[in-house]
Design an enzyme around this catalytic site. Structure first.
Site, PDB file in Angstrom:
ATOM      1  N   CYS A 182       0.849  -1.192   0.000  1.00  0.00           N
ATOM      2  CA  CYS A 182       0.000   0.000   0.000  1.00  0.00           C
ATOM      3  C   CYS A 182       0.886   1.244   0.000  1.00  0.00           C
ATOM      4  O   CYS A 182       1.834   1.333   0.796  1.00  0.00           O
ATOM      5  CB  CYS A 182      -0.899  -0.006   1.230  1.00  0.00           C
ATOM      6  SG  CYS A 182      -1.854   1.523   1.414  1.00  0.00           S
ATOM      7  N   HIS A 230       3.406  -8.209  13.593  1.00  0.00           N
ATOM      8  CA  HIS A 230       2.541  -7.900  12.447  1.00  0.00           C
ATOM      9  C   HIS A 230       3.434  -7.645  11.233  1.00  0.00           C
ATOM     10  O   HIS A 230       4.492  -7.032  11.329  1.00  0.00           O
ATOM     11  CB  HIS A 230       1.690  -6.669  12.758  1.00  0.00           C
ATOM     12  CG  HIS A 230       0.618  -6.386  11.748  1.00  0.00           C
ATOM     13  ND1 HIS A 230       0.891  -5.775  10.544  1.00  0.00           N
ATOM     14  CD2 HIS A 230      -0.719  -6.634  11.748  1.00  0.00           C
ATOM     15  CE1 HIS A 230      -0.237  -5.651   9.857  1.00  0.00           C
ATOM     16  NE2 HIS A 230      -1.228  -6.176  10.567  1.00  0.00           N
ATOM     17  N   GLU A 259       3.264  -5.644   8.736  1.00  0.00           N
ATOM     18  CA  GLU A 259       3.581  -4.248   8.425  1.00  0.00           C
ATOM     19  C   GLU A 259       4.677  -3.722   9.341  1.00  0.00           C
ATOM     20  O   GLU A 259       5.599  -3.022   8.895  1.00  0.00           O
ATOM     21  CB  GLU A 259       2.329  -3.378   8.562  1.00  0.00           C
ATOM     22  CG  GLU A 259       2.593  -1.930   8.191  1.00  0.00           C
ATOM     23  CD  GLU A 259       1.404  -1.019   8.429  1.00  0.00           C
ATOM     24  OE1 GLU A 259       1.626   0.170   8.731  1.00  0.00           O
ATOM     25  OE2 GLU A 259       0.254  -1.504   8.317  1.00  0.00           O
ATOM     26  N   THR A 280      -0.187   1.517  10.246  1.00  0.00           N
ATOM     27  CA  THR A 280      -1.261   2.310   9.632  1.00  0.00           C
ATOM     28  C   THR A 280      -2.657   1.886  10.058  1.00  0.00           C
ATOM     29  O   THR A 280      -3.623   2.608   9.792  1.00  0.00           O
ATOM     30  CB  THR A 280      -1.186   2.215   8.095  1.00  0.00           C
ATOM     31  OG1 THR A 280      -1.415   0.863   7.693  1.00  0.00           O
ATOM     32  CG2 THR A 280       0.144   2.713   7.571  1.00  0.00           C
ATOM     33  N   SER A 285      -5.888  -6.347  11.626  1.00  0.00           N
ATOM     34  CA  SER A 285      -5.756  -5.419  12.745  1.00  0.00           C
ATOM     35  C   SER A 285      -6.875  -4.395  12.751  1.00  0.00           C
ATOM     36  O   SER A 285      -7.482  -4.120  13.794  1.00  0.00           O
ATOM     37  CB  SER A 285      -4.397  -4.709  12.676  1.00  0.00           C
ATOM     38  OG  SER A 285      -4.271  -3.762  13.710  1.00  0.00           O
ATOM     39  N   ASN A 286      -7.188  -3.813  11.596  1.00  0.00           N
ATOM     40  CA  ASN A 286      -8.193  -2.751  11.581  1.00  0.00           C
ATOM     41  C   ASN A 286      -9.587  -3.295  11.879  1.00  0.00           C
ATOM     42  O   ASN A 286     -10.417  -2.606  12.464  1.00  0.00           O
ATOM     43  CB  ASN A 286      -8.144  -1.964  10.268  1.00  0.00           C
ATOM     44  CG  ASN A 286      -8.734  -2.703   9.095  1.00  0.00           C
ATOM     45  OD1 ASN A 286      -9.928  -2.623   8.819  1.00  0.00           O
ATOM     46  ND2 ASN A 286      -7.905  -3.440   8.373  1.00  0.00           N
TER      47      ASN A 286
END
Length: 342
Positions: free
Chosen positions: A115, A143, A145, A183, A242-243
């Site tokens: 992303c 994680h 990211e 993020t 996660s989000n």
């Protein structure tokens, strides 16, 4: 292996004290970065044929991964599982320079579907490391990211997992410290972590712009508005998203009497609806809209046919495909739109 949705009894329409309704959060579902990454795998399969390899899950959603596997994508944990010379796609969550180098050593044809908002954080890490700052990376250790961002400057990054860790983290020079973040975090929890860090390190620098992505923030704002009026909130999304997990937490924090995450409609339990008049529904940023519509259809059969959309923002951001896929096989520019919700 990804779980396939099962069959079960339909939800029953049991009367409650008052009219039943659904508050449908918007924005919800696919963000531009997820759409770009999923389309990148689809286009790579069209261009190069199956199999195309993908390091890790392209996005954190069971349904998306399962559908891409049916098309010929093969998901691997590391690039050393990919045959030399094959095509490999890096997931939306990003990779460290070490992974990029490992792919090059195997002469893999790499397609970077990271992303662009994650790439921005990577560049910030490189810049602050170059200036010899200690980087306090707020995020969840392990994680993908966080691993990718930390890998840009491993000698300069310290991971801060929670507000409580802000009280104990050790810095080398309190005048040369900056915070960055994953993020997909809870905005409120991240700001609490920053507040507690700044209490200890008044000269803590901020990133040049928000690291928490627009889609994560927008979905949290929408569910906050829904939650205050909801007896129950259902979040569609996978456990490793996660989000999506944060949306459950935010719903409970902002007034929902109960909140649950499901991958598929068959996971919605009858007992969740006991005495429930108002159901809030939303989905994480890696969730295709078809999964939300299946939940709404099942709820309608249980008497929750009145659906009111609660919209708090409009999203029109679009990202270009990775450079390797911007032209079709004949060399013409690919006009497929990105950033839409499916």
């Amino acid at each position: 292996m990804p779980r396939i949705p099962g069959r079960r009894e339909r939800l029953q329409n049991i009367p409650v004290d008052g009219p039943k309704k659904v508050l449908l959060a918007a924005p919800r579902g696919y963000c531009a970065g997820v759409d770009r990454a999923v389309v990148a795998v689809e286009k790579a399969l069209e261009r190069y044929g199956a199999p195309v390899y993908v390091r890790k899950q392209i996005v954190h959603n069971i349904h998306v991964v399962t559908e891409l596997e049916k098309m010929g994508a093969i998901f691997v944990e590391e690039v050393d599982e990919v045959p030399p010379g094959a095509h490999v796609v890096f997931s939306a969550h990003g990779v460290s320079p070490a992974v990029v180098n490992a792919a090059a050593e195997r002469e893999l044809n790499a397609i970077d579907a990271t992303c662009p908002l994650v790439t921005k954080v990577h560049r910030e890490a490189v810049r602050f490391a170059r200036d010899d700052f200690q980087i306090l990376l707020i995020g969840h250790e392990g994680h993908e990211e966080v691993e990718g961002t930390a890998g840009e400057a491993p000698d300069h990054v310290t991971i801060v997992n929670s507000p409580d860790e802000a009280d104990t983290v050790v810095v080398h020079d309190p005048n040369k410290v900056v915070w960055l973040s994953q993020t997909t975090l809870s905005v409120d929890e991240t700001m609490e972590t920053v507040r507690r860090l700044r209490e200890r390190f008044p000269n803590l620098q901020d990133p040049p712009s928000d690291d928490i992505c627009y889609a994560t923030q927008n979905r949290q704002v929408a569910i906050k508005k829904v939650a205050k009026d909801a007896d129950l909130v259902i979040v569609v999304g996978s456990a490793n998203s996660s989000n999506s997990v944060r949306l459950v937490e935010v719903a409970l924090e902002y007034g929902a009497k109960a909140a649950y995450r499901v991958d598929y409609v068959d996971e919605v339990k009858q007992e969740w609806l006991d005495g429930v008049k108002t159901v809030g529904v939303t989905s994480g940023a890696s969730v295709p809209e078809i999964l939300v519509q299946e939940v709404l259809s099942e709820l309608a059969g249980a008497g929750y046919a009145d659906v009111e959309e609660v919209r708090t923002a409009e999203e029109d951001l679009m990202f270009s495909l990775p450079k390797e896929l911007r032209q079709d096989a004949s060399g013409r520019k690919d006009e497929r739109a990105l950033g839409g919700r499916r």
